[in-house]
Scaffold this active site. Structure first.
Site, short mmCIF file in Angstrom:
data_model
loop_
_atom_site.label_atom_id
_atom_site.label_comp_id
_atom_site.label_asym_id
_atom_site.label_seq_id
_atom_site.Cartn_x
_atom_site.Cartn_y
_atom_site.Cartn_z
N LYS A 66 0.81 -1.20 -0.07
CA LYS A 66 0.04 0.23 -0.21
C LYS A 66 1.11 1.20 -0.05
O LYS A 66 1.86 1.34 0.67
CB LYS A 66 -0.87 -0.01 1.40
CG LYS A 66 -1.94 -1.33 1.22
CD LYS A 66 -2.55 -1.19 2.90
CE LYS A 66 -1.46 -1.56 3.79
NZ LYS A 66 -2.09 -1.73 5.17
N THR A 78 -6.58 9.15 9.73
CA THR A 78 -6.24 7.95 8.90
C THR A 78 -6.05 6.80 9.84
O THR A 78 -5.29 5.71 9.55
CB THR A 78 -4.96 8.33 8.14
OG1 THR A 78 -3.91 8.56 9.03
CG2 THR A 78 -5.34 9.26 7.23
N GLY A 127 -6.34 3.56 11.53
CA GLY A 127 -7.17 2.23 11.08
C GLY A 127 -7.44 2.10 9.70
O GLY A 127 -7.91 1.26 9.38
N THR A 128 -6.72 2.94 8.98
CA THR A 128 -6.77 2.65 7.48
C THR A 128 -6.49 1.11 7.06
O THR A 128 -6.92 0.64 6.04
CB THR A 128 -5.90 3.75 6.63
OG1 THR A 128 -4.67 3.87 7.02
CG2 THR A 128 -6.67 5.17 6.71
N GLY A 129 -5.19 0.78 7.54
CA GLY A 129 -4.69 -0.56 7.05
C GLY A 129 -5.48 -1.64 7.57
O GLY A 129 -5.87 -2.62 6.70
N CYS A 130 -6.08 -1.52 9.01
CA CYS A 130 -7.04 -2.51 9.26
C CYS A 130 -8.48 -2.74 8.45
O CYS A 130 -8.61 -3.63 7.89
CB CYS A 130 -7.62 -2.29 10.62
SG CYS A 130 -5.97 -1.81 11.95
#
Ligand SMILES: Nc1ncnc2c1ncn2[C@@H]1O[C@H](COP(=O)(O)OP(=O)(O)O)[C@@H](O)[C@H]1O
Ligand SMILES: Cc1ncc(COP(=O)(O)O)c(N)n1
Length: 266
Positions: free
Chosen positions: A177, A208, A210-213
């Site tokens: 990402k 932003t 928790g964007t990856g989760c």
């Protein structure tokens, strides 16, 4: 009764509601997938940072996974914060025991506020035991740098890292990402044969957390629904883009993303 897709998340709890288990469940729900959980650690966390971590004993993690898998089952599983080498070993063993094939591994290492969520010695264990059983691995650029031991500062280097994760470490697919790169956030998917670029628009926001989760949970939801990998990551990208765009302004620090936004989009 019609088929209800189900997904299990094995991850840490974020009391602030923006990342971890809470982000995963909200994402599953918004994408019409029934969510279940195996909590690996309780973090004391808000939008300003992490001030405490309480690891769940191994028997408790194993028990939660077994309880879900032997009764409810899961059409896809995702992992988030695994924190310790023994937890990673346990999860890899459970994945094999329960015959889980649609596994999304989000190699969570550091929270946005800088707190370490993965022990140093766990990084090699993650690469050795979990990547080979993953259908999809979703590192951000700093995580991909740790996993591959390479510096990444261009789209070309993101592609090389994605290919290395698949060809050297045995994952079926990887999406590196690009949120931490300069310019528009482009994510790179490698599925063992082809590259797919997930183009995006960068929104200037501090919300932003928790964007990856959220991205990896949305990809797992797609796989649970029987979508192709390509379709699942495309939907995940659209879901997270809307969630960042329509910020909620919650908290005084890095606030959560908007899990309602994708289904309410015009
Ligand atoms: N400011 C932003 N605007 C739009 N999309 C973003 C932004 N920051 C990150 N993204 C996207 O959110 C997802 C998660 O990104 P990233 O920040 O790289 O991972 P992580 O949250 O794991 O650190 C990716 O799809 C990325 O492209
Ligand atoms: C329990 C838990 N899991 C994962 C993250 C990473 O999320 P982010 O990098 O977006 O802060 C987090 N902060 N807390």
């Amino acid at each position: 009764m019609s088929f209800i897709p189900k997904a299990l998340t094995i991850a840490g709890s974020d009391s602030g509601g923006g990342a971890g288990i809470q982000a995963d469940l909200k994402t599953f729900q918004m994408l019409d997938v029934f969510g279940t959980t195996a909590i690996t650690a309780i973090t004391v966390q808000n939008t300003l940072g992490v001030t405490g971590i309480y690891d769940v004993p191994l028997e408790g993690i194993a028990g939660q996974i077994d309880a879900v898998m032997t009764d409810i089952g899961a059409d896809a599983v995702k992992t988030g914060m695994l924190s310790q080498p023994a937890v990673i070993e346990l999860v890899a063993a459970k994945v094999k025991e329960h015959g889980i094939t649609r596994l999304v591994v989000d190699p969570v290492m550091i929270a946005k506020g800088g707190a370490s969520l993965l022990a140093e010695e766990a990084k090699t264990v993650l690469r050795r035991v979990l990547l080979p059983v993953a259908a999809l691995v979703t590192p951000n650029v700093p995580e991909a740098e740790v996993l591959t031991g390479r510096e990444i500062s261009s789209l070309e280097e993101m592609k090389i890292a994605a290919r290395q994760i698949v060809e050297e470490y045995g994952a079926c697919a990887a999406v590196v990402k690009g949120g931490h790169m300069e310019g528009p956030p482009v994510d790179v998917l490698y599925d063992g044969t082809d590259f797919l670029l997930l183009e995006g628009v960068r929104y200037e926001t501090r919300h932003t957390h928790g964007t990856g989760c959220t991205f990896s949970a949305a990809a797992a939801a797609g796989l649970a629904k029987g979508e192709s990998l390509e379709q699942a990551v495309k939907t995940a990208k659209a879901f997270i883009t809307c969630a960042i765009r329509d910020e909620l302004g919650i908290g005084q620090g890095h606030g959560p993303t908007n899990h309602w936004a994708y289904s309410r989009r015009g």
